[in-house]
Design an enzyme around this catalytic site. Structure first.
Site, PDB file in Angstrom:
ATOM      1  N   SER A 273       0.843  -1.198   0.000  1.00 57.51           N
ATOM      2  CA  SER A 273       0.000   0.000   0.000  1.00 57.51           C
ATOM      3  C   SER A 273       0.880   1.249   0.000  1.00 57.51           C
ATOM      4  CB  SER A 273      -0.905  -0.003   1.232  1.00 57.51           C
ATOM      5  OG  SER A 273      -1.623   1.200   1.275  1.00 57.51           O
TER       6      SER A 273
ATOM      7  N   HIS B 223      -1.453  -1.020  -4.164  1.00 59.57           N
ATOM      8  CA  HIS B 223      -2.707  -0.535  -3.566  1.00 59.57           C
ATOM      9  C   HIS B 223      -2.587   0.969  -3.342  1.00 59.57           C
ATOM     10  CE1 HIS B 223      -6.361  -1.130  -1.068  1.00 59.57           C
ATOM     11  NE2 HIS B 223      -5.831  -0.251  -0.228  1.00 59.57           N
TER      12      HIS B 223
ATOM     13  N   ASP C  70      -4.468   4.244  -1.746  1.00 62.82           N
ATOM     14  CA  ASP C  70      -5.507   4.693  -0.813  1.00 62.82           C
ATOM     15  C   ASP C  70      -5.902   6.129  -1.086  1.00 62.82           C
ATOM     16  OD1 ASP C  70      -5.952   2.474   0.958  1.00 62.82           O
ATOM     17  OD2 ASP C  70      -3.894   2.777   1.656  1.00 62.82           O
TER      18      ASP C  70
ATOM     19  N   MET D 111      -8.239   9.151   0.127  1.00 63.37           N
ATOM     20  CA  MET D 111      -9.020   9.621   1.283  1.00 63.37           C
ATOM     21  C   MET D 111      -9.452  11.065   1.048  1.00 63.37           C
ATOM     22  SD  MET D 111      -6.513   8.213   4.226  1.00 63.37           S
ATOM     23  CE  MET D 111      -5.965   6.511   4.254  1.00 63.37           C
TER      24      MET D 111
ATOM     25  N   HIS E   8      -8.362   2.254  -3.824  1.00 56.93           N
ATOM     26  CA  HIS E   8      -9.298   2.109  -2.705  1.00 56.93           C
ATOM     27  C   HIS E   8      -9.878   3.484  -2.378  1.00 56.93           C
ATOM     28  CE1 HIS E   8      -9.725   0.973   1.864  1.00 56.93           C
ATOM     29  NE2 HIS E   8     -10.890   1.187   1.279  1.00 56.93           N
TER      30      HIS E   8
ATOM     31  N   MET F 100     -11.824   5.732  -0.286  1.00 53.21           N
ATOM     32  CA  MET F 100     -12.437   6.011   1.024  1.00 53.21           C
ATOM     33  C   MET F 100     -13.012   7.419   0.918  1.00 53.21           C
ATOM     34  SD  MET F 100      -9.395   4.371   3.266  1.00 53.21           S
ATOM     35  CE  MET F 100      -8.297   4.405   1.864  1.00 53.21           C
TER      36      MET F 100
ATOM     37  N   MET G 271     -11.901  -4.589   5.578  1.00 51.79           N
ATOM     38  CA  MET G 271     -11.032  -3.695   6.344  1.00 51.79           C
ATOM     39  C   MET G 271     -10.762  -4.337   7.701  1.00 51.79           C
ATOM     40  SD  MET G 271     -10.389  -1.344   4.265  1.00 51.79           S
ATOM     41  CE  MET G 271      -9.303  -0.477   5.406  1.00 51.79           C
TER      42      MET G 271
ATOM     43  N   GLY H 103      -8.413   5.141   7.282  1.00 49.07           N
ATOM     44  CA  GLY H 103      -8.017   6.539   7.457  1.00 49.07           C
ATOM     45  C   GLY H 103      -6.527   6.718   7.698  1.00 49.07           C
ATOM     46  N   PHE H 104      -5.903   5.709   8.277  1.00 49.72           N
ATOM     47  CA  PHE H 104      -4.487   5.847   8.627  1.00 49.72           C
ATOM     48  C   PHE H 104      -3.765   4.513   8.469  1.00 49.72           C
ATOM     49  CE2 PHE H 104      -6.970   8.929  10.904  1.00 49.72           C
ATOM     50  CZ  PHE H 104      -6.285  10.108  10.678  1.00 49.72           C
TER      51      PHE H 104
ATOM     52  N   ASP I 156      -7.151  -5.569   4.539  1.00 44.54           N
ATOM     53  CA  ASP I 156      -6.463  -4.281   4.459  1.00 44.54           C
ATOM     54  C   ASP I 156      -6.413  -3.614   5.828  1.00 44.54           C
ATOM     55  OD1 ASP I 156      -5.348  -1.930   3.559  1.00 44.54           O
ATOM     56  OD2 ASP I 156      -7.174  -1.189   2.584  1.00 44.54           O
TER      57      ASP I 156
ATOM     58  N   GLY J 254       0.889  -2.031   4.089  1.00 45.75           N
ATOM     59  CA  GLY J 254       1.645  -0.794   3.918  1.00 45.75           C
ATOM     60  C   GLY J 254       2.909  -0.775   4.753  1.00 45.75           C
TER      61      GLY J 254
END
Ligand code: DX5
Ligand code: ZN
Length: 233
Positions: free
Chosen positions: A6, A31, A33, A35, A64, A66, A135, A140-141, A173, A195
């Site tokens: 990630s 991957h 992310d 956000m 992904h 979010m 998840m 978020g983090f 994830d 990640g």
């Protein structure tokens, strides 16, 4: 087995080198992310960044989202080079049109589910998706601890796939390290997003290999158990 580093955990001061580091490893996917500061309390990066790293590798880009309004982002990410786009089941009524939109853009369809959300919510969509993303932390983090209470969801997703003879991948994830990856593989996962564990190693390629070994061994163990309890299939 798919291993997907990630990018969120990369060193953003040298993003190109980090992508190349993944490219040189035996990782299967990258991957990404996304956000929006609304669906999750954090902001990451957008289509422009994805577009800039796209020419650096031929890896499958697993995006992904979010995001509260993925509908405004699907086309930009498709153009930027996404191969698969994951939207969240928590979006409720929007899920069906979003899945169709992703398909219409010619991309693989992924559906993500947060830790507090009941796994039954994904059931109506299973025949329409290429990947289910479970998840294993609150999104978020990066760098959070794996939430073990999510393991039964993996087992349920796996049982439904067998029972209905479907083909979706089962991804995990968040907080995926060598130990939790093996636990997830044992529960039925086949796609491992990681990640911090992979990027924070000097030798990412060796870490990818180590994770593949760990999950393959755990999955084999699974198979043996099937043989002893149910007899050969
Ligand atoms: C969490 C993201 C994850 C994250 C995983 O919101 O969806 O993909 O990058 O990072 P680690 O492996 O550090 O938990
Ligand atoms: Zn993610």
């Amino acid at each position: 087995m798919i291993i997907a580093p990630s990018l969120l955990a990369a060193d953003f001061r040298k993003l190109a080198k980090e992508v190349e580091r993944v490219d040189r490893s035996e990782a299967d996917w990258l991957h990404l992310d996304i956000m929006d500061g609304h669906f999750v309390p954090n902001i990451s990066f957008g289509p422009a960044v994805v577009q800039q790293v796209r020419p650096l590798t031929r890896l499958f880009f697993d995006v992904h989202l979010m995001c509260s309004k993925p509908e405004i982002l699907l086309e930009p990410f498709a153009k930027a080079g996404a191969n698969q786009m994951n939207i969240h089941v928590e979006l409720g009524d929007q899920v069906t049109p979003l899945l169709w939109r992703i398909k219409a853009l010619g991309k693989h369809v992924g559906l993500a589910i947060n830790p507090p959300t009941a796994i039954s919510l994904v059931q109506p969509y299973l025949h329409q998706i290429d990947a289910l993303l479970i998840m294993t932390v609150h999104p978020g983090f990066g760098g959070q601890s794996f939430i073990y209470e999510t393991l039964p969801k993996i087992q349920q997703a796996h049982a439904w796939r067998e029972a209905r003879n479907l083909r979706y991948r089962i991804g995990v994830d968040g907080g995926v390290d060598f130990k939790t990856a093996a636990d997830c593989a044992h529960a039925g996962a086949d796609t491992f997003i990681s990640g911090t564990t992979l990027f924070h190693q000097r030798n990412l390629a060796a870490a990818v290999k180590k994770m593949r070994k760990a999950v393959s061994a755990a999955a084999r163990l699974n198979g043996e158990e099937v043989l002893t309890t149910d007899g050969p299939r």
